[in-house]
Design a protein around this motif. Structure first.
Motif, PDB file in Angstrom:
ATOM      1  N   MET A 152      25.313  -6.762   0.825  1.00  0.00           N
ATOM      2  CA  MET A 152      25.188  -5.512   0.080  1.00  0.00           C
ATOM      3  C   MET A 152      24.815  -4.379   1.030  1.00  0.00           C
ATOM      4  O   MET A 152      24.104  -4.598   2.019  1.00  0.00           O
ATOM      5  CB  MET A 152      24.137  -5.649  -1.025  1.00  0.00           C
ATOM      6  CG  MET A 152      24.583  -6.517  -2.183  1.00  0.00           C
ATOM      7  SD  MET A 152      23.367  -6.581  -3.527  1.00  0.00           S
ATOM      8  CE  MET A 152      22.454  -8.040  -3.061  1.00  0.00           C
ATOM      9  N   ILE A 230      20.485  -6.947   2.256  1.00  0.00           N
ATOM     10  CA  ILE A 230      20.894  -5.629   1.786  1.00  0.00           C
ATOM     11  C   ILE A 230      20.649  -4.665   2.939  1.00  0.00           C
ATOM     12  O   ILE A 230      19.504  -4.446   3.346  1.00  0.00           O
ATOM     13  CB  ILE A 230      20.097  -5.191   0.552  1.00  0.00           C
ATOM     14  CG1 ILE A 230      20.226  -6.215  -0.574  1.00  0.00           C
ATOM     15  CG2 ILE A 230      20.555  -3.812   0.078  1.00  0.00           C
ATOM     16  CD1 ILE A 230      19.266  -5.987  -1.723  1.00  0.00           C
ATOM     17  N   LEU A 246      24.822   1.649  -4.193  1.00  0.00           N
ATOM     18  CA  LEU A 246      24.705   0.247  -3.811  1.00  0.00           C
ATOM     19  C   LEU A 246      26.093  -0.380  -3.899  1.00  0.00           C
ATOM     20  O   LEU A 246      26.731  -0.352  -4.957  1.00  0.00           O
ATOM     21  CB  LEU A 246      23.736  -0.499  -4.733  1.00  0.00           C
ATOM     22  CG  LEU A 246      23.502  -1.979  -4.409  1.00  0.00           C
ATOM     23  CD1 LEU A 246      22.827  -2.134  -3.047  1.00  0.00           C
ATOM     24  CD2 LEU A 246      22.649  -2.639  -5.493  1.00  0.00           C
TER      25      LEU A 246
END
Length: 336
Positions: A152, A230, A246
């Protein structure tokens, strides 16, 4: 129905929204009994604009000592959250607090302890996970619409900080301002709700030469409890429009939640297409839920546990240690 007596403490951007936009939607349930702001001219101006007969204070301590209240809405700068909430709990008043919960992890932990000891409602103003776009985003993730997640990317990129509508004396300070604190906290909390706990953080921050100013660039990796990374990119020198997003990379494609409310999906970044999102309610979800709970009806709020656990991650990003910071011993499970 007896109206709940509300005090609004702080009449900046969010306090004004509460007074002028949100309270009128629920006027049959709540009465603004008192208003507080340290600028007397603003206090008078906003009270007159709202047609409010609330009693006016420039000192929240005097307000909380003199008024008989059911609920206080805390919309002052972060460095004041701890003291206002502490006194409210001591007076037996329910607390609805702006984010972040406090101005340090130590203050956030103490407020959580006070909230646990009280029998009062403690809610923090996190509404992002309730937004229709995030509800649908979570559904797509749960359904593995793009297959198992591989990585991510989280973007907090602004052409300038603060934004044009955000001018105040503290929002650019390293002590209690910056885009990580003001904007990032919402996304940290949303990520925790959609994907589970963030348990490790590795952060690098660049600051301006003026030691009083907040972060300029951020490069970080937040790792989830399952080991998923992430990657965080933050700047206040982005070319073009701001990007707060995101992007989820799966084995079979990409899901992107762009700029809060635009949802996209596709096999790759070049072929992303908008995802239709079912509409939600116009009323502020959190304030509505707070009032429902206080009136003995079912409701959903995010409480000081959520505020504390989001602050754990926030402080690890803002004040990086050497290498990776393990957060597992600091996160706290809600006690039923």
């Amino acid at each position: 129905m007896t109206k709940l007596k509300l005090a609004v403490i702080g009449l900046g951007h969010m306090g004004k929204h509460m007074l002028h936009r949100w309270v009128p939607q629920f006027a049959e349930q709540v009465e603004v009994a008192a208003l507080c702001d340290n600028e007397e001219s603003r206090l008078q101006q906003e009270a007159e604009a709202a047609g409010s007969s609330a009693r006016l204070y420039t000192d929240y301590r005097v307000l909380l000592n003199e008024e008989q209240l059911d609920l206080v809405y805390i919309a002052v700068p972060p460095s004041m959250h701890h003291d206002v909430a502490r006194i409210a709990f001591e007076k037996g008043v329910h607390v609805f607090c702006e984010k972040p919960l406090a101005n340090s992890l130590q203050e956030a932990r103490h407020l959580l302890e006070l909230a646990e000891q009280s029998d009062r409602l403690h809610a923090i103003h996190f509404s992002f996970p309730m937004d229709p776009e995030v509800v649908q985003f979570k559904q797509l993730i749960d359904e593995q619409a793009v297959g198992p997640i591989e990585q991510m990317d989280f973007y907090l990129e602004f052409p300038q900080w603060p934004r044009a509508w955000q001018q105040n004396p503290w929002i650019t300070t390293r002590h209690e301002g910056g885009y990580l604190l003001e904007v990032g906290i919402h996304w940290i909390h949303m990520i925790q709700q959609v994907f589970g706990p963030i348990t490790q953080v590795k952060s690098q921050i660049e600051y301006p030469s003026d030691g009083r100013q907040c972060e300029s660039r951020v490069s970080a990796v937040m790792s989830l409890h399952n080991g998923m990374d992430i990657h965080v990119s933050g700047t206040d020198h982005r070319e073009g429009e701001e990007r707060v997003s995101l992007v989820v990379h799966g084995e079979q494609g990409i899901i992107a939640l762009e700029n809060w409310s635009s949802l996209y999906m596709g096999p790759n970044e070049a072929e992303l297409r908008p995802v239709p999102v079912r509409g939600g309610e116009d009323e502020l979800p959190v304030f509505k839920q707070v009032l429902q709970i206080l009136n003995g009806k079912p409701g959903q709020v995010y409480d000081f546990y959520d505020g504390y656990n989001a602050q754990v991650v926030l402080e690890a990003l803002r004040k990086p240690g050497e290498g990776v910071t393990d957060l597992r011993q600091q996160l706290i499970n809600r006690r039923d």
